[in-house]
Design a protein around this motif. Sequence first.
Motif, PDB file in Angstrom:
ATOM      1  N   SER A  56       0.826  -1.211   0.000  1.00 45.99           N
ATOM      2  CA  SER A  56       0.000   0.000   0.000  1.00 45.99           C
ATOM      3  C   SER A  56       0.854   1.254   0.000  1.00 45.99           C
ATOM      4  O   SER A  56       2.004   1.243   0.462  1.00 45.99           O
ATOM      5  CB  SER A  56      -0.946   0.018   1.205  1.00 45.99           C
ATOM      6  OG  SER A  56      -0.211   0.055   2.412  1.00 45.99           O
ATOM      7  N   GLY A  57       0.287   2.335  -0.508  1.00 40.85           N
ATOM      8  CA  GLY A  57       0.986   3.607  -0.516  1.00 40.85           C
ATOM      9  C   GLY A  57      -0.001   4.762  -0.511  1.00 40.85           C
ATOM     10  O   GLY A  57      -1.133   4.624  -1.003  1.00 40.85           O
ATOM     11  N   THR A  58       0.406   5.882   0.037  1.00 42.68           N
ATOM     12  CA  THR A  58      -0.448   7.071   0.056  1.00 42.68           C
ATOM     13  C   THR A  58       0.408   8.312  -0.143  1.00 42.68           C
ATOM     14  O   THR A  58       1.575   8.351   0.267  1.00 42.68           O
ATOM     15  CB  THR A  58      -1.236   7.172   1.385  1.00 42.68           C
ATOM     16  OG1 THR A  58      -2.090   8.318   1.353  1.00 42.68           O
ATOM     17  CG2 THR A  58      -0.294   7.291   2.571  1.00 42.68           C
ATOM     18  N   ASP A  59      -0.148   9.323  -0.793  1.00 38.38           N
ATOM     19  CA  ASP A  59       0.595  10.549  -1.056  1.00 38.38           C
ATOM     20  C   ASP A  59      -0.374  11.628  -1.507  1.00 38.38           C
ATOM     21  O   ASP A  59      -1.588  11.386  -1.642  1.00 38.38           O
ATOM     22  CB  ASP A  59       1.666  10.314  -2.133  1.00 38.38           C
ATOM     23  CG  ASP A  59       2.902  11.187  -1.935  1.00 38.38           C
ATOM     24  OD1 ASP A  59       2.760  12.303  -1.376  1.00 38.38           O
ATOM     25  OD2 ASP A  59       3.993  10.777  -2.344  1.00 38.38           O
ATOM     26  N   CYS A  85       1.597   7.792  -5.937  1.00 34.75           N
ATOM     27  CA  CYS A  85       1.280   6.580  -5.169  1.00 34.75           C
ATOM     28  C   CYS A  85       1.718   5.307  -5.891  1.00 34.75           C
ATOM     29  O   CYS A  85       2.365   4.444  -5.302  1.00 34.75           O
ATOM     30  CB  CYS A  85      -0.220   6.520  -4.892  1.00 34.75           C
ATOM     31  SG  CYS A  85      -0.842   7.858  -3.863  1.00 34.75           S
ATOM     32  N   ASP A  88       5.469   4.624  -6.091  1.00 35.37           N
ATOM     33  CA  ASP A  88       5.997   4.147  -4.806  1.00 35.37           C
ATOM     34  C   ASP A  88       5.736   2.653  -4.634  1.00 35.37           C
ATOM     35  O   ASP A  88       6.640   1.884  -4.264  1.00 35.37           O
ATOM     36  CB  ASP A  88       5.350   4.909  -3.648  1.00 35.37           C
ATOM     37  CG  ASP A  88       6.005   6.254  -3.372  1.00 35.37           C
ATOM     38  OD1 ASP A  88       7.009   6.586  -4.021  1.00 35.37           O
ATOM     39  OD2 ASP A  88       5.490   6.990  -2.508  1.00 35.37           O
ATOM     40  N   VAL A  89       4.513   2.238  -4.874  1.00 37.06           N
ATOM     41  CA  VAL A  89       4.141   0.829  -4.725  1.00 37.06           C
ATOM     42  C   VAL A  89       4.957  -0.048  -5.677  1.00 37.06           C
ATOM     43  O   VAL A  89       5.363  -1.166  -5.346  1.00 37.06           O
ATOM     44  CB  VAL A  89       2.626   0.674  -4.970  1.00 37.06           C
ATOM     45  CG1 VAL A  89       2.242  -0.779  -5.164  1.00 37.06           C
ATOM     46  CG2 VAL A  89       1.836   1.281  -3.815  1.00 37.06           C
ATOM     47  N   PHE A  99      -7.107   2.160  -6.633  1.00 38.38           N
ATOM     48  CA  PHE A  99      -6.752   3.485  -6.144  1.00 38.38           C
ATOM     49  C   PHE A  99      -7.977   4.133  -5.525  1.00 38.38           C
ATOM     50  O   PHE A  99      -9.106   3.955  -6.009  1.00 38.38           O
ATOM     51  CB  PHE A  99      -6.247   4.336  -7.323  1.00 38.38           C
ATOM     52  CG  PHE A  99      -5.708   5.683  -6.942  1.00 38.38           C
ATOM     53  CD1 PHE A  99      -4.394   5.823  -6.522  1.00 38.38           C
ATOM     54  CD2 PHE A  99      -6.503   6.816  -7.014  1.00 38.38           C
ATOM     55  CE1 PHE A  99      -3.891   7.068  -6.177  1.00 38.38           C
ATOM     56  CE2 PHE A  99      -6.009   8.066  -6.677  1.00 38.38           C
ATOM     57  CZ  PHE A  99      -4.698   8.188  -6.253  1.00 38.38           C
ATOM     58  N   ASP A 101      -9.297   8.027  -3.814  1.00 38.78           N
ATOM     59  CA  ASP A 101      -8.916   9.434  -3.698  1.00 38.78           C
ATOM     60  C   ASP A 101      -9.756  10.135  -2.640  1.00 38.78           C
ATOM     61  O   ASP A 101     -10.893   9.752  -2.369  1.00 38.78           O
ATOM     62  CB  ASP A 101      -9.077  10.153  -5.047  1.00 38.78           C
ATOM     63  CG  ASP A 101     -10.536  10.308  -5.448  1.00 38.78           C
ATOM     64  OD1 ASP A 101     -11.144  11.337  -5.081  1.00 38.78           O
ATOM     65  OD2 ASP A 101     -11.084   9.414  -6.123  1.00 38.78           O
ATOM     66  N   GLY A 152      -4.235  10.631  -2.150  1.00 39.43           N
ATOM     67  CA  GLY A 152      -4.477   9.392  -2.876  1.00 39.43           C
ATOM     68  C   GLY A 152      -3.971   8.189  -2.105  1.00 39.43           C
ATOM     69  O   GLY A 152      -3.047   8.296  -1.279  1.00 39.43           O
ATOM     70  N   PHE A 153      -4.570   7.043  -2.379  1.00 38.62           N
ATOM     71  CA  PHE A 153      -4.247   5.803  -1.676  1.00 38.62           C
ATOM     72  C   PHE A 153      -4.266   4.662  -2.686  1.00 38.62           C
ATOM     73  O   PHE A 153      -5.233   4.513  -3.446  1.00 38.62           O
ATOM     74  CB  PHE A 153      -5.271   5.527  -0.569  1.00 38.62           C
ATOM     75  CG  PHE A 153      -5.581   6.738   0.268  1.00 38.62           C
ATOM     76  CD1 PHE A 153      -4.865   7.007   1.420  1.00 38.62           C
ATOM     77  CD2 PHE A 153      -6.572   7.627  -0.125  1.00 38.62           C
ATOM     78  CE1 PHE A 153      -5.135   8.142   2.179  1.00 38.62           C
ATOM     79  CE2 PHE A 153      -6.857   8.762   0.625  1.00 38.62           C
ATOM     80  CZ  PHE A 153      -6.134   9.024   1.782  1.00 38.62           C
ATOM     81  N   CYS A 154      -3.215   3.858  -2.696  1.00 39.24           N
ATOM     82  CA  CYS A 154      -3.093   2.789  -3.680  1.00 39.24           C
ATOM     83  C   CYS A 154      -2.771   1.472  -2.990  1.00 39.24           C
ATOM     84  O   CYS A 154      -2.031   1.446  -1.999  1.00 39.24           O
ATOM     85  CB  CYS A 154      -1.989   3.139  -4.686  1.00 39.24           C
ATOM     86  SG  CYS A 154      -1.683   1.861  -5.920  1.00 39.24           S
TER      87      CYS A 154
END
Length: 343
Positions: A56-59, A85, A88-89, A99, A101, A152-154
């Motif tokens: 997971s990743g968020t930005d 995001c 990064d993942v 994803f 948002d 955002g979140f992935c």
Amino acid sequence: MDYRDAGVDVEAGRDFVNQIRNLVHSTFRPEVIGGLGGFGGCFQLPRGFKEPVLVSGTDGVGTKLKIAHMLNRHDTVGIDLVAMCVNDVLTSGAQPLFFLDYLATGKLDKEQLIDVVAGISSGCKQAGCALLGGETAEMPGFYQVGEYDLAGFCVGIVEKSQMLDGSQVQVGDVAIALASTGVHSNGLSLVRKIVSDRNFAWSDTPQLLGGETIGETFLKPTRIYVKSVLAALQAGLSIHGMAHITGGGLPENLPRCLAKAQAIKIDPNSWNIPPIFQWLAEVGEVNSQAMYNTFNMGIGFVLLVSPDEVEQTINHFQSHEIPALAIGEVITGSGELVGLPFK
């Protein structure tokens, strides 16, 4: 009184969701269950994994949004949001799956925010992930009129045995740099200060920028490397580590993909620094150390590969229309980046 008197238009919110429905559905993968409008987005894990690991990743996009607000152009920052995001993942070797948002504003401007969601949808398609859901919050008095914020979140997936965690990196591996499209989404606070303090307008076209306006140059969206990198992994290229070059530039991000007792030595003369960074350094009188610690300097993503696969790797990314070149190698050390043009 009612909610509209307090500055929140519930009906406008419902209408906004209806208008973005097609944009969201256009990103769906076969694993998506249901549609837009539920309390949660549902996604079935792809088949074929023996030991699937979710990554997971968020930005966010940061103060690049200020430039979008000033220029009243909102169709690119959604791509930035996804890119920050999914890239990064990707560094774990993971394939982005879906994803989410979060979009917050003082007063809902449907036309403006549809442009934002169109950018998010475009970014998801570029990354091959589904826009599974999100939240639009109308908060009067919290944001300036016409302004909004994004997060955002992935979530991605990778086979546990194929996950990159630094342990695969070997001394002698070569660092292959993939070109950025500009500053991406980092260092924009310094950019805005330089433009303001030096009395430039965003519509100005400095000669060094090749005819583009300053605004156009800095709103170029972050490059999404997902499909080209996943294709390289699927082709069997020996990628041992990856780094997404974001805030902190090469010095902070490149060592993050190393194993213990390793460092990276780079040759700063091995690539041509794009004109936009030269312009910032000259106009803002920014020294070399500050430039490298703030900006990506033309490199958005770095791969660590076996020495005998350097040419093959570079050719792969060139075929995907992403400029690539060798900039250094892994050496024995303690997590430092060696070779930068400052002490």
